[in-house]
Design a protein around this motif. Structure first.
Motif, mmCIF file in Angstrom:
data_model
loop_
_atom_site.group_PDB
_atom_site.id
_atom_site.type_symbol
_atom_site.label_atom_id
_atom_site.label_comp_id
_atom_site.label_asym_id
_atom_site.label_seq_id
_atom_site.Cartn_x
_atom_site.Cartn_y
_atom_site.Cartn_z
ATOM 1 N N GLY A 142 0.851 -1.183 0.000
ATOM 2 C CA GLY A 142 0.000 0.000 0.000
ATOM 3 C C GLY A 142 0.882 1.226 0.000
ATOM 4 O O GLY A 142 2.083 1.158 -0.303
ATOM 5 N N ILE A 143 0.292 2.364 0.341
ATOM 6 C CA ILE A 143 1.063 3.603 0.456
ATOM 7 C C ILE A 143 0.616 4.310 1.736
ATOM 8 O O ILE A 143 -0.570 4.561 1.923
ATOM 9 C CB ILE A 143 0.836 4.547 -0.739
ATOM 10 N N HIS A 166 -4.689 7.007 0.841
ATOM 11 C CA HIS A 166 -6.151 7.034 0.737
ATOM 12 C C HIS A 166 -6.692 8.415 0.389
ATOM 13 O O HIS A 166 -7.870 8.689 0.623
ATOM 14 C CB HIS A 166 -6.770 6.487 2.019
ATOM 15 N N VAL A 167 -5.841 9.271 -0.194
ATOM 16 C CA VAL A 167 -6.388 10.455 -0.855
ATOM 17 C C VAL A 167 -6.873 9.991 -2.230
ATOM 18 O O VAL A 167 -6.283 9.104 -2.849
ATOM 19 C CB VAL A 167 -5.357 11.596 -0.985
ATOM 20 N N LEU A 174 -11.092 2.794 -9.093
ATOM 21 C CA LEU A 174 -11.043 1.437 -8.550
ATOM 22 C C LEU A 174 -11.429 1.421 -7.072
ATOM 23 O O LEU A 174 -11.059 2.321 -6.320
ATOM 24 C CB LEU A 174 -9.629 0.867 -8.706
ATOM 25 N N PRO A 175 -12.177 0.379 -6.658
ATOM 26 C CA PRO A 175 -12.531 0.283 -5.236
ATOM 27 C C PRO A 175 -11.306 -0.024 -4.383
ATOM 28 O O PRO A 175 -10.398 -0.740 -4.797
ATOM 29 C CB PRO A 175 -13.527 -0.877 -5.201
ATOM 30 N N CYS A 176 -11.285 0.552 -3.182
ATOM 31 C CA CYS A 176 -10.174 0.349 -2.248
ATOM 32 C C CYS A 176 -10.697 -0.356 -1.006
ATOM 33 O O CYS A 176 -11.878 -0.223 -0.652
ATOM 34 C CB CYS A 176 -9.569 1.707 -1.877
ATOM 35 N N GLY A 177 -9.827 -1.073 -0.338
ATOM 36 C CA GLY A 177 -10.213 -1.771 0.874
ATOM 37 C C GLY A 177 -10.681 -0.852 1.975
ATOM 38 O O GLY A 177 -11.345 -1.287 2.918
ATOM 39 N N CYS A 178 -10.353 0.438 1.880
ATOM 40 C CA CYS A 178 -10.776 1.397 2.901
ATOM 41 C C CYS A 178 -12.237 1.797 2.741
ATOM 42 O O CYS A 178 -12.800 2.468 3.608
ATOM 43 C CB CYS A 178 -9.899 2.639 2.859
ATOM 44 N N CYS A 183 -8.506 5.605 -4.717
ATOM 45 C CA CYS A 183 -7.411 5.963 -3.810
ATOM 46 C C CYS A 183 -6.044 5.829 -4.490
ATOM 47 O O CYS A 183 -5.835 4.979 -5.363
ATOM 48 C CB CYS A 183 -7.426 5.064 -2.576
ATOM 49 N N LEU A 184 -5.118 6.662 -4.059
ATOM 50 C CA LEU A 184 -3.778 6.676 -4.623
ATOM 51 C C LEU A 184 -3.127 5.301 -4.618
ATOM 52 O O LEU A 184 -2.494 4.909 -5.611
ATOM 53 C CB LEU A 184 -2.910 7.676 -3.834
#
Length: 318
Positions: A142-143, A166-167, A174-178, A183-184
């Motif tokens: 991740g970042i 997560h900016v 694309l969907p993110c786990g957050c 998200c970046l």
């Protein structure tokens, strides 16, 4: 010789060191986290590893460690020494500082977030040594980020400062786990480049490093994948530097191992995007996987210094 214990706990393994007052790594060791055995077993492994390090220090340096610092992933309450949550280790609300202090004979223990602790090490002892304001970003699975201000790392009001991964750089993307979309880290992390290159190359075993090598070899498909990631990263970095105005941007993690294949187009992409903002220096991290241990050691020495300062003030007041 006075020294502290430093532990850098990861999802699959732990790195540890005994660290001298000048930041010297006196002794280094590694141990599997053994997360497959469950959260309680992971905690016990950490405690046992720390106890072994204490015994080693006493045997080889004439006295036990005077303090300990530990960096853990997930959500961390640094002020109260509690590891609140880590999805990859399966724990919740672990009173890590208290448990470690009890196992280590009552010495003071500092608890930190893994990325912020690595940023502390990189900022004071690595690529950020001469920067009063820096932003450290490891580009891995991740970042995340660490915001450095005058030799310390800013944790934020709720311990979540620096979550630049997560900016949103691609609204509706694309969907993110957050729970967000675009998200970046879904575009510019090493894992994101790996997935994109697997799709473009048709090789489900390909990696981000393979993509970088293909870019260097002149593969146009790899160049498109790579540039998409660079553009997303540049968008995120310009947002960050607009808010934080850092003097130095330190890029680490797996993707940074591509060297100038990453840094040359990234510097150009950031420069193209800034208008009124001051352009920071963009440099690679230099400490590698020792940053976390060095940072944990600094946490421990800082804690001792703070306690000594408090004691001195109390004596003066009395």
């Amino acid at each position: 010789m006075r020294h502290v214990i430093a532990l850098d706990v990861g999802g699959t393994g732990m790195k540890a060191a005994l660290v001298g007052a000048d930041g010297t790594l006196l002794h280094q060791a590694r141990r599997a986290t053994e997360r497959e055995r469950g959260a309680d077993a992971v905690v016990e492994t950490i405690l046992g590893f720390a106890a072994e390090l204490r015994a080693y220090g006493e045997e080889h340096y004439g006295e036990p460690a005077v303090a300990a610092g530990v960096a853990v992933p997930g959500v961390v309450d640094e002020a109260h020494g509690i590891a609140l949550f880590a999805a990859n280790l399966g724990w919740r609300d672990v009173p890590m500082r208290t448990l470690l202090s009890e196992r280590l004979g009552g010495i003071p223990v500092a608890l930190g977030h893994d990325v912020r602790t690595g940023g502390l090490g990189e900022g004071r002892l690595g690529a950020g040594r001469d920067a009063d304001r820096f932003l450290f970003l490891p580009l891995g699975t991740g970042i995340a980020g660490a915001i450095g201000i005058e030799g310390r790392i800013e944790p934020g009001a709720h311990g979540a400062a620096g979550e630049i991964g997560h900016v949103i750089v691609r609204p509706g993307g694309l969907p993110c786990g957050c729970g967000q979309h675009g998200c970046l880290e879904r575009y510019a992390s090493a894992s994101a480049v790996t997935l994109a290159w697997q799709a473009a190359s048709g090789d489900d075993r390909a990696t981000a490093a393979d993509c970088a090598r293909a870019v260097d070899a002149g593969d146009p498909a790899a160049a498109r994948v790579w540039q998409d990631a660079v553009d997303a990263l540049a968008d995120g970095l310009v947002l960050a530097l607009t808010l934080l105005d850092p003097r130095t941007l330190i890029i680490g993690g797996g993707l940074a191992e591509a060297g100038e294949t990453l840094f040359t187009p990234l510097r150009a992409a950031v420069a193209e995007r800034v208008t009124f903002q001051s352009l920071p220096t963009i440099v690679p991290a230099v400490l590698g996987d020792t940053a976390g241990c060095l940072g944990a050691g600094l946490l421990a020495w800082d804690l001792l210094a703070a306690e000594h300062h408090t004691t001195d003030n109390t004596e003066v007041t009395a």
